[in-house]
Design an enzyme around this catalytic site. Structure first.
Site, PDB file in Angstrom:
ATOM      1  N   GLU A  16      13.584  50.366  30.525  1.00  0.00           N
ATOM      2  CA  GLU A  16      14.380  50.892  31.647  1.00  0.00           C
ATOM      3  C   GLU A  16      13.952  50.324  32.992  1.00  0.00           C
ATOM      4  O   GLU A  16      14.769  50.117  33.883  1.00  0.00           O
ATOM      5  CB  GLU A  16      14.290  52.426  31.683  1.00  0.00           C
ATOM      6  CG  GLU A  16      15.119  53.141  30.621  1.00  0.00           C
ATOM      7  CD  GLU A  16      14.392  53.318  29.290  1.00  0.00           C
ATOM      8  OE1 GLU A  16      13.354  52.646  29.078  1.00  0.00           O
ATOM      9  OE2 GLU A  16      14.862  54.131  28.470  1.00  0.00           O
TER      10      GLU A  16
ATOM     11  N   GLU B 298      13.906  56.695  22.608  1.00  0.00           N
ATOM     12  CA  GLU B 298      13.751  58.114  22.964  1.00  0.00           C
ATOM     13  C   GLU B 298      14.397  59.015  21.911  1.00  0.00           C
ATOM     14  O   GLU B 298      13.885  60.088  21.591  1.00  0.00           O
ATOM     15  CB  GLU B 298      14.365  58.370  24.343  1.00  0.00           C
ATOM     16  CG  GLU B 298      13.596  57.661  25.455  1.00  0.00           C
ATOM     17  CD  GLU B 298      14.266  57.825  26.809  1.00  0.00           C
ATOM     18  OE1 GLU B 298      15.308  57.171  27.023  1.00  0.00           O
ATOM     19  OE2 GLU B 298      13.769  58.617  27.626  1.00  0.00           O
TER      20      GLU B 298
HETATM   21  C1  3H9 Z   1      18.432  53.632  28.943  1.00  0.00           C
HETATM   22  O1  3H9 Z   1      18.361  53.676  27.761  1.00  0.00           O
HETATM   23  C2  3H9 Z   1      18.310  54.853  29.844  1.00  0.00           C
HETATM   24  C3  3H9 Z   1      17.760  56.051  29.139  1.00  0.00           C
HETATM   25  O2  3H9 Z   1      16.368  56.048  29.159  1.00  0.00           O
HETATM   26  C4  3H9 Z   1      18.159  57.324  29.836  1.00  0.00           C
HETATM   27  C5  3H9 Z   1      19.586  57.722  29.711  1.00  0.00           C
HETATM   28  C6  3H9 Z   1      19.854  59.102  30.287  1.00  0.00           C
HETATM   29  N1  3H9 Z   1      24.547  49.084  26.821  1.00  0.00           N
HETATM   30  O3  3H9 Z   1      21.824  40.764  24.958  1.00  0.00           O
HETATM   31  P1  3H9 Z   1      22.909  40.449  24.002  1.00  0.00           P
HETATM   32  C7  3H9 Z   1      25.702  44.368  25.210  1.00  0.00           C
HETATM   33  S1  3H9 Z   1      18.720  52.187  29.772  1.00  0.00           S
HETATM   34  C8  3H9 Z   1      25.728  48.434  26.867  1.00  0.00           C
HETATM   35  O4  3H9 Z   1      23.745  39.264  24.276  1.00  0.00           O
HETATM   36  P2  3H9 Z   1      20.897  40.057  21.965  1.00  0.00           P
HETATM   37  C9  3H9 Z   1      25.523  43.105  26.032  1.00  0.00           C
HETATM   38  O5  3H9 Z   1      26.026  43.272  27.333  1.00  0.00           O
HETATM   39  C10 3H9 Z   1      19.009  51.014  28.487  1.00  0.00           C
HETATM   40  N2  3H9 Z   1      25.873  47.169  26.411  1.00  0.00           N
HETATM   41  O6  3H9 Z   1      22.367  40.357  22.493  1.00  0.00           O
HETATM   42  C11 3H9 Z   1      26.315  42.109  25.217  1.00  0.00           C
HETATM   43  O7  3H9 Z   1      27.683  42.327  25.513  1.00  0.00           O
HETATM   44  P3  3H9 Z   1      28.701  41.100  25.524  1.00  0.00           P
HETATM   45  C12 3H9 Z   1      17.744  50.527  27.924  1.00  0.00           C
HETATM   46  C13 3H9 Z   1      24.792  46.570  25.919  1.00  0.00           C
HETATM   47  O8  3H9 Z   1      20.956  40.170  20.513  1.00  0.00           O
HETATM   48  C14 3H9 Z   1      26.062  42.557  23.790  1.00  0.00           C
HETATM   49  O9  3H9 Z   1      25.648  43.913  23.867  1.00  0.00           O
HETATM   50  N3  3H9 Z   1      18.030  49.432  27.013  1.00  0.00           N
HETATM   51  C15 3H9 Z   1      23.548  47.193  25.855  1.00  0.00           C
HETATM   52  O10 3H9 Z   1      20.373  38.813  22.603  1.00  0.00           O
HETATM   53  C16 3H9 Z   1      24.987  41.760  23.084  1.00  0.00           C
HETATM   54  O11 3H9 Z   1      23.826  41.742  23.903  1.00  0.00           O
HETATM   55  C17 3H9 Z   1      17.941  48.158  27.380  1.00  0.00           C
HETATM   56  O12 3H9 Z   1      17.588  47.838  28.500  1.00  0.00           O
HETATM   57  C18 3H9 Z   1      23.443  48.520  26.325  1.00  0.00           C
HETATM   58  N4  3H9 Z   1      22.282  49.200  26.292  1.00  0.00           N
HETATM   59  O13 3H9 Z   1      19.995  41.243  22.533  1.00  0.00           O
HETATM   60  C19 3H9 Z   1      18.289  47.139  26.350  1.00  0.00           C
HETATM   61  N5  3H9 Z   1      22.655  46.335  25.314  1.00  0.00           N
HETATM   62  O14 3H9 Z   1      28.692  40.553  24.132  1.00  0.00           O
HETATM   63  C20 3H9 Z   1      19.253  46.130  26.899  1.00  0.00           C
HETATM   64  C21 3H9 Z   1      23.333  45.209  25.036  1.00  0.00           C
HETATM   65  O15 3H9 Z   1      29.999  41.716  25.963  1.00  0.00           O
HETATM   66  N6  3H9 Z   1      19.714  45.198  25.905  1.00  0.00           N
HETATM   67  N7  3H9 Z   1      24.619  45.341  25.396  1.00  0.00           N
HETATM   68  O16 3H9 Z   1      28.134  40.129  26.544  1.00  0.00           O
HETATM   69  C22 3H9 Z   1      18.959  44.185  25.438  1.00  0.00           C
HETATM   70  O17 3H9 Z   1      17.797  44.027  25.783  1.00  0.00           O
HETATM   71  C23 3H9 Z   1      19.596  43.226  24.488  1.00  0.00           C
HETATM   72  O18 3H9 Z   1      20.977  43.274  24.690  1.00  0.00           O
HETATM   73  C24 3H9 Z   1      19.326  43.514  22.989  1.00  0.00           C
HETATM   74  C25 3H9 Z   1      20.201  42.565  22.145  1.00  0.00           C
HETATM   75  C26 3H9 Z   1      17.840  43.225  22.721  1.00  0.00           C
HETATM   76  C27 3H9 Z   1      19.663  44.935  22.636  1.00  0.00           C
END
Ligand code: 3H9
Length: 706
Positions: A130, A110
């Protein structure tokens, strides 16, 4: 010159007349309150600084941005809000370019959509996931994406939550350019210079025209609405996403944004959001078992699988899919041939569906070899045994493994309930033994219970977790007991279902209530799918040790005695048309149930769906708590992940332990005590629940303790 402060999560540096604004918030550049605040300051400064002609927005480290900071959800919001930051960026009077590498997900995408131009390296990934967290894109994504790529493509991205590559993003019009190298800064700067040289204006996504064809946009919205009603009927946010896109079509941009905000806040407040975010973090927490911190995994390059039945073949496929060479062992040539054919069938289906070429299939199968001699395992680093569930048979297999395997080989059993300590104790190297409990079909189901016998060495357990990562499975650490985490708890809630059936509820009503709760199937459908004979064999095995005072419902035995084992025999609790997978209620089964009620002297009563679910869930939660109390599961979240990934527990409820906290542990305890009035032996409150309720604490409070 704008100064750079090394500790900032937003780094600014001037390259000629282009201000590079770099998000630097490891590990994934989540857009935390601090990031949002510093972004705002950076754009204010860029706007005010006469030496800046354009802004280039990039991410440091491995990603552009992984989205809003998920840890902030459910806490008091801190300004500035991400939608405001996005609006500020879009309103910037100077061209803003986003240069993307790694991922741009959710709020990260976004943010990029609020920039005026977008370039990405070829390996970048984009998505609006999301929905997987019970949310909708709440920083203008529901308004900007449809205007940029059209309602159909935007809805597809938002409702599926899937990630797409740079090529697809470019084809959709989500990005303008694909960089020629992987140097996101250099290519981003070059692109920005070209835009400046061409006097490119600050082009705003809010003005994009992909919704101009109102008829096709409306049709796409209606199709998505119908689809969401059918496929995601239990979920809250998909309909809100459709509503938001409808607003994009019918309202001004600013009104649409306001509407999006309202819908976003409704999703944010929903228990589904809490359940899904819990599942997201729990899935990551389970990977960090204590042994993975203590020890390094052993190298696994060569794997053996004992047994070519359904389970062994499925495990072999899972290993082959991870790129590993596999040696399958069977007792004779005919069985080996059958095992090999089962493996090949999986790939034949992929070829039929066009998801694999014949060459790719040949390449994978070239890594599979077979033998009827254990000696073929002399080079294996890991052997997984998947033979008949019988202690004597398992011990015989392990004696052979002890004889032929090299020192340091990890020896794993896929048993679902046998005592792995006893298996380990039967050989000369108990420290190398571990349980790897796969779920059927083993190449599909995500859950892998890593069962830790008392003598296992830490590096063996670390190896099991490392293997799970290679297989893209979700590993849960479990201790040794009958059924480990999953099957032990299943036995109890299945018994609760049997009690209700004997007391007056039909299996069809119970299955329907369980489906309405969000499970894909009810317990009797599951039994028909798995094969009634499997549970029957377990019940016979336990008959000798069963407490005779404990209630035992014989209905399933009566059905099995007729040879009705479920789908594979055409009837079980349900009747199946030739080769069919959807069963019909069977009046003869209902008659058997009536007879059994009579035999047991029970006058049937009616159950509401609500009571069915209260009993079903109370049984599941109580045994789940026992499993935590006894240290079989490390924490409540391990039980949650087990049920979400192995037993079809509705992910949006987070898992049974999370669900218990949601309805209130004191309420669950009150239910258990109420049910105990009729059957105190079965409904014994778990000491853990009693203790937590007395202290006014939640199960979640135990999730940090591993
Ligand atoms: C959003 O954006 C809402 C908006 O539209 C509106 C707002 C108003 N936040 O998965 P991994 C941490 S909703 C905080 O093992 P990978 C994760 O917990 C969001 N922490 O690595 C982990 O921590 P730890 C929409 C996050 O390489 C570490 O990072 N976004 C977030 O296999 C490594 O993660 C999503 O839904 C976050 N957003 O994959 C994306 N993301 O080491 C969600 C990750 O302490 N994330 N962490 O366990 C993912 O899909 C995967 O984490 C990503 C990396 C592909 C990014």
């Amino acid at each position: 010159m704008i100064p750079v402060t090394p500790s900032d999560v937003i780094k600014r540096e001037l390259h000629g007349r282009v201000l590079v604004v770099r998000i630097d918030n490891p590990p994934v550049n989540a857009l935390s309150a601090r990031v949002r605040n510093e972004l705002q300051l950076a754009f204010e400064a860029a706007e005010a600084d006469a030496t800046v002609d354009a802004v280039l927005l990039i991410g440091a480290g491995r990603a552009f941005a992984g989205g809003a900071d998920i840890r902030e959800f459910g806490k008091l919001p801190k300004p500035p809000a991400l939608p405001d930051v996005c609006n500020q960026i879009e309103a910037c009077g100077k061209p803003v370019v986003a240069a993307i590498h790694g991922v741009a997900l959710g709020g990260g995408l976004e943010l990029a959509l609020a920039a005026h131009y977008r370039i990405a390296v070829s390996g970048a990934k984009f998505g609006l996931p999301e929905v997987t967290l019970g949310l909708l894109p709440g920083s203008g994504g529901t308004q900007r994406a449809p205007r940029l790529v059209g309602a159909k493509a935007a809805l597809d991205l938002m409702l599926s939550g899937r990630h797409i590559g740079a090529k697809d993003a470019h084809a959709l019009g989500l990005i303008d350019e694909i960089a020629s190298t992987d140097d996101v800064l250099a290519d981003g700067l070059a692109y920005t210079q070209r835009l400046l040289a061409a006097h490119a204006p600050a082009r705003r996504t809010r003005d994009a025209r992909a919704l101009a064809d109102r008829t096709s946009s409306r049709a796409a919205i209606e199709a998505a609405r119908a689809d969401a009603a059918k496929k995601t009927r239990h979920l809250f946010s998909p309909m809100k996403i459709v509503d938001a896109v409808q607003a994009a079509l019918e309202m001004s941009f600013d009104d649409g944004l306001r509407h999006e905000r309202q819908l976003f806040l409704q999703c944010l407040d929903s228990p589904q959001r809490a359940g899904l975010v819990h599942a997201f973090f729990a899935e990551r927490e389970v990977q960090k078992a204590p042994e993975t911190r203590k020890a390094k995994p052993r190298a696994i390059t060569n794997v053996g699988v004992i047994g070519g039945g359904t389970m062994g073949a499925g495990i072999a496929v899972a290993l082959l899919d991870a790129g590993l060479p596999v040696t399958m062992i069977e007792r004779d040539d005919a069985s080996l041939l059958r095992g090999g054919a089962l493996v090949e069938k999986v790939y034949d289906r992929l070829v039929e569906k066009g998801r694999m070429s014949l060459e790719e299939k040949a390449d994978v199968l070239a890594r599979l070899s077979g033998s009827t001699s254990y000696d073929a395992l002399d080079k294996a680093d890991l052997v997984i045994e998947a033979v008949f569930e019988d202690m004597a048979v398992k011990k015989a297999v392990f004696a052979e493994l002890d004889r032929v395997c090299k020192r340091g080989a990890v020896l794993a059993t896929n048993t679902s309930y046998l005592d792995i300590d006893a298996i380990a104790a039967s050989i000369s190297r108990p420290a190398d033994v571990v349980g790897l409990h796969f779920f059927s079909p083993a190449n599909v189901m995500k859950l892998l219970e890593v069962v830790v016998p008392s003598k296992a060495s830490a590096d063996v357990i670390a190896t099991a977790f490392d293997l799970a990562k290679k297989l893209r499975k979700v590993p849960v650490r479990a201790g040794v007991c009958d059924g480990f985490i999953g099957n032990r708890v299943l036995a109890i809630y299945r018994a609760a279902a049997d009690h209700m059936m004997e007391d007056g509820a039909s299996p069809y009503q119970i299955d329907r209530a369980v489906r309405d709760f969000g499970f894909p199937m009810g317990p009797f459908q599951v039994s028909d799918l798995a094969g009634g004979d499997i549970g029957w064999a377990t019940r016979k095995r336990r008959a000798a040790t069963r407490d005779p005072k404990m209630r035992y419902v014989q209905i399933a035995d009566r059905i099995c005695e007729r040879g009705w084992f479920g789908q594979k025999t055409g009837r079980g609790f349900y009747l199946y048309a030739e080769g069919g997978r959807t069963g019909q209620p069977d009046p003869e089964v209902e008659a058997i149930i009536m007879d059994e009620r009579q035999r047991a002297g029970i006058t049937p009563r009616t159950f509401s769906d609500d009571e069915i679910m209260r009993r079903y869930m109370a049984a599941m939660i109580n045994e789940g708590a026992n499993v935590v109390h006894e240290g079989i599961a490390l924490r409540p979240l391990d039980v949650d992940v087990t049920f979400v990934h192995g037993y079809g527990f509705p992910r949006h409820r987070g898992g049974p332990m999370k669900y218990a906290d949601t309805v209130g542990l004191a309420n669950v305890l009150a239910d258990i005590r109420e049910f105990a009035k009729d059957d105190p032996l079965f409904w014994k409150p778990s000491p853990l629940i009693v203790d937590l309720v007395e202290r006014g604490a939640t199960l979640a409070s135990l999730n940090q303790s591993a």
